[in-house]
Design a protein around this motif. Structure first.
Motif, PDB file in Angstrom:
ATOM      1  N   GLN A 124       0.984  -1.114   0.045  1.00 13.07           N
ATOM      2  CA  GLN A 124      -0.078  -0.458  -0.007  1.00 13.07           C
ATOM      3  C   GLN A 124       0.630   0.914  -0.037  1.00 13.07           C
ATOM      4  OE1 GLN A 124      -1.435  -1.397   3.830  1.00 13.07           O
ATOM      5  NE2 GLN A 124      -3.752  -1.063   2.509  1.00 13.07           N
ATOM      6  N   ARG A 125       1.052   2.288  -1.109  1.00 12.54           N
ATOM      7  CA  ARG A 125       1.194   3.220  -1.139  1.00 12.54           C
ATOM      8  C   ARG A 125       0.886   4.482  -1.124  1.00 12.54           C
ATOM      9  NH1 ARG A 125       6.013   4.074  -4.797  1.00 12.54           N
ATOM     10  NH2 ARG A 125       4.707   6.101  -5.412  1.00 12.54           N
ATOM     11  N   LEU A 126       1.885   5.319  -0.369  1.00 12.74           N
ATOM     12  CA  LEU A 126       1.226   6.810  -0.188  1.00 12.74           C
ATOM     13  C   LEU A 126       0.391   7.403  -1.130  1.00 12.74           C
ATOM     14  CD1 LEU A 126       4.024   7.998   2.220  1.00 12.74           C
ATOM     15  CD2 LEU A 126       1.462   6.748   3.128  1.00 12.74           C
ATOM     16  N   ASP A 127       0.560   6.947  -1.843  1.00 14.43           N
ATOM     17  CA  ASP A 127      -0.084   7.470  -3.603  1.00 14.43           C
ATOM     18  C   ASP A 127      -1.477   7.126  -4.024  1.00 14.43           C
ATOM     19  OD1 ASP A 127       0.657   5.295  -4.789  1.00 14.43           O
ATOM     20  OD2 ASP A 127       2.243   6.446  -6.072  1.00 14.43           O
ATOM     21  N   GLY A 128      -1.372   5.933  -3.106  1.00 13.61           N
ATOM     22  CA  GLY A 128      -2.892   5.560  -3.015  1.00 13.61           C
ATOM     23  C   GLY A 128      -3.137   4.128  -4.130  1.00 13.61           C
ATOM     24  N   ARG A 129      -1.839   4.162  -4.016  1.00 14.14           N
ATOM     25  CA  ARG A 129      -1.473   2.509  -5.547  1.00 14.14           C
ATOM     26  C   ARG A 129      -1.509   1.205  -4.103  1.00 14.14           C
ATOM     27  NH1 ARG A 129       2.954  -0.475  -7.836  1.00 14.14           N
ATOM     28  NH2 ARG A 129       4.098   1.582  -7.430  1.00 14.14           N
ATOM     29  N   VAL A 130      -2.267   0.236  -5.091  1.00  9.23           N
ATOM     30  CA  VAL A 130      -2.599  -0.716  -4.154  1.00  9.23           C
ATOM     31  C   VAL A 130      -2.954  -2.152  -4.775  1.00  9.23           C
ATOM     32  CG1 VAL A 130      -3.596  -2.750  -2.246  1.00  9.23           C
ATOM     33  CG2 VAL A 130      -3.421   0.095  -2.635  1.00  9.23           C
ATOM     34  N   TRP A 131      -1.277  -3.218  -4.663  1.00  9.97           N
ATOM     35  CA  TRP A 131      -1.133  -4.243  -5.001  1.00  9.97           C
ATOM     36  C   TRP A 131      -0.820  -5.249  -4.479  1.00  9.97           C
ATOM     37  CZ3 TRP A 131       3.664  -6.553  -5.610  1.00  9.97           C
ATOM     38  CH2 TRP A 131       4.344  -5.658  -5.560  1.00  9.97           C
ATOM     39  N   ASP A 132      -0.676  -6.781  -4.503  1.00  6.69           N
ATOM     40  CA  ASP A 132      -1.161  -7.631  -3.985  1.00  6.69           C
ATOM     41  C   ASP A 132       0.229  -8.895  -4.347  1.00  6.69           C
ATOM     42  OD1 ASP A 132      -3.330  -7.245  -2.024  1.00  6.69           O
ATOM     43  OD2 ASP A 132      -4.352  -8.034  -3.391  1.00  6.69           O
ATOM     44  N   PHE A 133       1.304  -9.339  -3.843  1.00  4.31           N
ATOM     45  CA  PHE A 133       1.891 -10.851  -3.732  1.00  4.31           C
ATOM     46  C   PHE A 133       0.876 -11.590  -4.154  1.00  4.31           C
ATOM     47  CE2 PHE A 133       4.924 -13.825  -3.148  1.00  4.31           C
ATOM     48  CZ  PHE A 133       5.560 -13.896  -4.488  1.00  4.31           C
ATOM     49  N   ASP A 134       0.142 -12.685  -4.566  1.00  5.67           N
ATOM     50  CA  ASP A 134      -0.552 -14.296  -4.070  1.00  5.67           C
ATOM     51  C   ASP A 134       0.591 -15.069  -4.033  1.00  5.67           C
ATOM     52  OD1 ASP A 134      -2.333 -12.139  -3.900  1.00  5.67           O
ATOM     53  OD2 ASP A 134      -3.209 -12.890  -6.164  1.00  5.67           O
ATOM     54  N   GLN A 135       0.762 -15.900  -2.904  1.00  4.89           N
ATOM     55  CA  GLN A 135       1.419 -16.734  -3.038  1.00  4.89           C
ATOM     56  C   GLN A 135       0.811 -18.220  -2.006  1.00  4.89           C
ATOM     57  OE1 GLN A 135       4.743 -17.952  -3.844  1.00  4.89           O
ATOM     58  NE2 GLN A 135       4.323 -19.987  -2.838  1.00  4.89           N
ATOM     59  N   PRO A 136       0.252 -19.186  -2.968  1.00  4.42           N
ATOM     60  CA  PRO A 136      -0.361 -20.490  -2.453  1.00  4.42           C
ATOM     61  C   PRO A 136       0.395 -20.599  -1.276  1.00  4.42           C
ATOM     62  CG  PRO A 136       0.147 -20.375  -4.781  1.00  4.42           C
ATOM     63  CD  PRO A 136       1.265 -19.750  -4.275  1.00  4.42           C
ATOM     64  N   GLY A 137       0.082 -21.373  -0.010  1.00  8.23           N
ATOM     65  CA  GLY A 137      -0.210 -21.648   1.364  1.00  8.23           C
ATOM     66  C   GLY A 137       0.761 -23.366   0.964  1.00  8.23           C
ATOM     67  N   THR A 138       2.062 -23.525   1.109  1.00  9.47           N
ATOM     68  CA  THR A 138       2.329 -24.577   0.738  1.00  9.47           C
ATOM     69  C   THR A 138       3.554 -25.124   1.676  1.00  9.47           C
ATOM     70  OG1 THR A 138       3.383 -24.485  -1.344  1.00  9.47           O
ATOM     71  CG2 THR A 138       1.112 -24.829  -1.926  1.00  9.47           C
ATOM     72  N   LYS A 139       3.937 -26.081   1.848  1.00 13.50           N
ATOM     73  CA  LYS A 139       5.177 -26.746   2.664  1.00 13.50           C
ATOM     74  C   LYS A 139       5.998 -25.389   1.838  1.00 13.50           C
ATOM     75  CE  LYS A 139       2.863 -28.660   6.214  1.00 13.50           C
ATOM     76  NZ  LYS A 139       3.314 -27.342   7.858  1.00 13.50           N
ATOM     77  N   GLY A 140       6.920 -25.462   3.101  1.00 14.87           N
ATOM     78  CA  GLY A 140       7.974 -24.924   1.757  1.00 14.87           C
ATOM     79  C   GLY A 140       9.663 -25.417   2.237  1.00 14.87           C
ATOM     80  N   LEU A 141       9.384 -26.059   3.341  1.00 15.99           N
ATOM     81  CA  LEU A 141      11.746 -26.637   3.549  1.00 15.99           C
ATOM     82  C   LEU A 141      12.161 -26.650   2.177  1.00 15.99           C
ATOM     83  CD1 LEU A 141      10.658 -28.632   6.491  1.00 15.99           C
ATOM     84  CD2 LEU A 141      11.626 -26.211   6.191  1.00 15.99           C
ATOM     85  N   GLN A 142      11.544 -27.521   1.106  1.00 17.37           N
ATOM     86  CA  GLN A 142      12.309 -28.091  -0.078  1.00 17.37           C
ATOM     87  C   GLN A 142      13.176 -26.703  -0.419  1.00 17.37           C
ATOM     88  OE1 GLN A 142       9.165 -27.731   0.079  1.00 17.37           O
ATOM     89  NE2 GLN A 142       7.715 -26.416  -2.217  1.00 17.37           N
TER      90      GLN A 142
END
Length: 335
Positions: free
Chosen positions: A271-289
């Protein structure tokens, strides 16, 4: 710009021996089997039945009773150490003396002094050693560095992160036993402390308050780390409540909200102060690999440490945690 997380299946094959057959070892074994080209060739436990059950569950052909046979097994290229913190130093040294590469669960050792012994031995032996702080190798963490390096939120002013889990008090549990280096900080708090280190580096000042369990280990700690003239990290950890396990990074041009659990594969919002909002979407999977793949890549390249989590990085985090424990009055037998 930071590199992106690579597909763990693209890492070279490596043959793992697993030292310890508990829950985290099972999670690691499942991740390696499902998401890498590595082989699990041996497991060692002090309990024969536990070793055999673990081997059957994860398709491991060889079991060892005790740890010396495991580290000396010629099939094994690298040893993953998944035992209580109190055992890490001696077991890592055992594996290094056998000429094996080593991945040691976090917290790497009880304190920085023990870690220095391990790294000195690895330097002499010329083997790869790394702390198993899997968070550093996850896709969303690489993406966070890209966002911050690109100046999307400006100068970092505050980072906050929490990690609390609700455990029933049991003085015989490793979590509450000083002899096994129990307490919230080494088991859970290492995540927010390492997360702050990853983005802000070594703090100039450390403040902490906490409460102890009846056994004398830390049950809960609140931490403030200060960097330069105005950056701070506000961190907390507890054994007594399940907290949201979220993280925020706030800067002069915006902020980032990292969904819980921030230390596992997850998503975040910018969330930027100039009003721009964007998401990074990552599936919630195990990650020790991802950490397992990092070991395989660095070993194949002839390296003794990872550039994403160097020996100095691990020592810096441990020194910060040593200071925190000192401030709240926790020490372990033999320290």
């Amino acid at each position: 710009m930071a590199d992106r997380a690579e597909d763990p299946r693209s890492a070279p094959p490596i043959r793992w021996g697993i030292l310890g057959a508990g829950n985290i070892a099972a999670t690691f074994a499942a991740a390696v089997n499902a998401h890498t080209r590595a082989q699990l060739v041996a497991v060692g436990s002090r309990n024969r039945d536990r070793a055999q059950r673990f081997a059957t569950a994860h398709g491991i052909p060889t079991t060892h009773v005790g740890y010396r046979e495991l580290v000396e097994d010629p099939q094994v290229d690298a040893v993953y150490i998944a035992t209580p913190h109190s055992e890490h130093k001696e077991q890592a040294l055992l594996a290094i003396r056998a000429g094996k590469h080593v991945l040691v669960e976090k917290a790497f050792t009880r304190n920085a002094g023990e870690a220095e012994e391990v790294f000195a031995a690895a330097r002499t032996a010329g083997v790869f050693v790394m702390e198993a702080m899997w968070t550093r190798f996850l896709p969303h963490v690489y993406a966070l560095h890209q966002v911050i390096d690109a100046g999307e939120i400006g100068e970092i002013i505050n980072l906050s992160a929490d990690h609390g889990q609700a455990f029933t008090y049991d003085p015989k549990s490793r979590l509450f036993d000083p002899a096994l280096a129990g307490g919230a900080l080494l088991d859970l708090g290492v995540y927010p402390v390492s997360f702050a280190h990853d983005f802000l580096g070594v703090p100039d000042a450390v403040q902490a308050v906490g409460q102890l369990t009846p056994t004398g280990v830390d049950g809960q700690i609140s931490i403030v780390l200060s960097y330069g003239d105005r950056a701070q990290a506000t961190l907390s950890t507890t054994l007594w409540a399940k907290t949201p396990t979220i993280a925020t990074i706030s800067g002069t041009e915006g902020n980032i909200w990292v969904k819980g659990s921030f230390y596992a594969p997850t998503s975040f919002r910018v969330q930027r102060l100039d009003g721009r909002v964007w998401d990074f979407d990552q599936p919630g999977t195990k990650g020790l690999q991802y950490e397992a793949a990092e070991v395989a890549r660095q070993v194949a390249a002839g390296q003794t440490q990872s550039p994403r989590l160097t020996w100095d990085n691990t020592l810096e985090v441990l020194r910060t945690m040593d200071t925190i424990r000192s401030l709240v009055g926790v020490s372990y037998p033999g320290e």
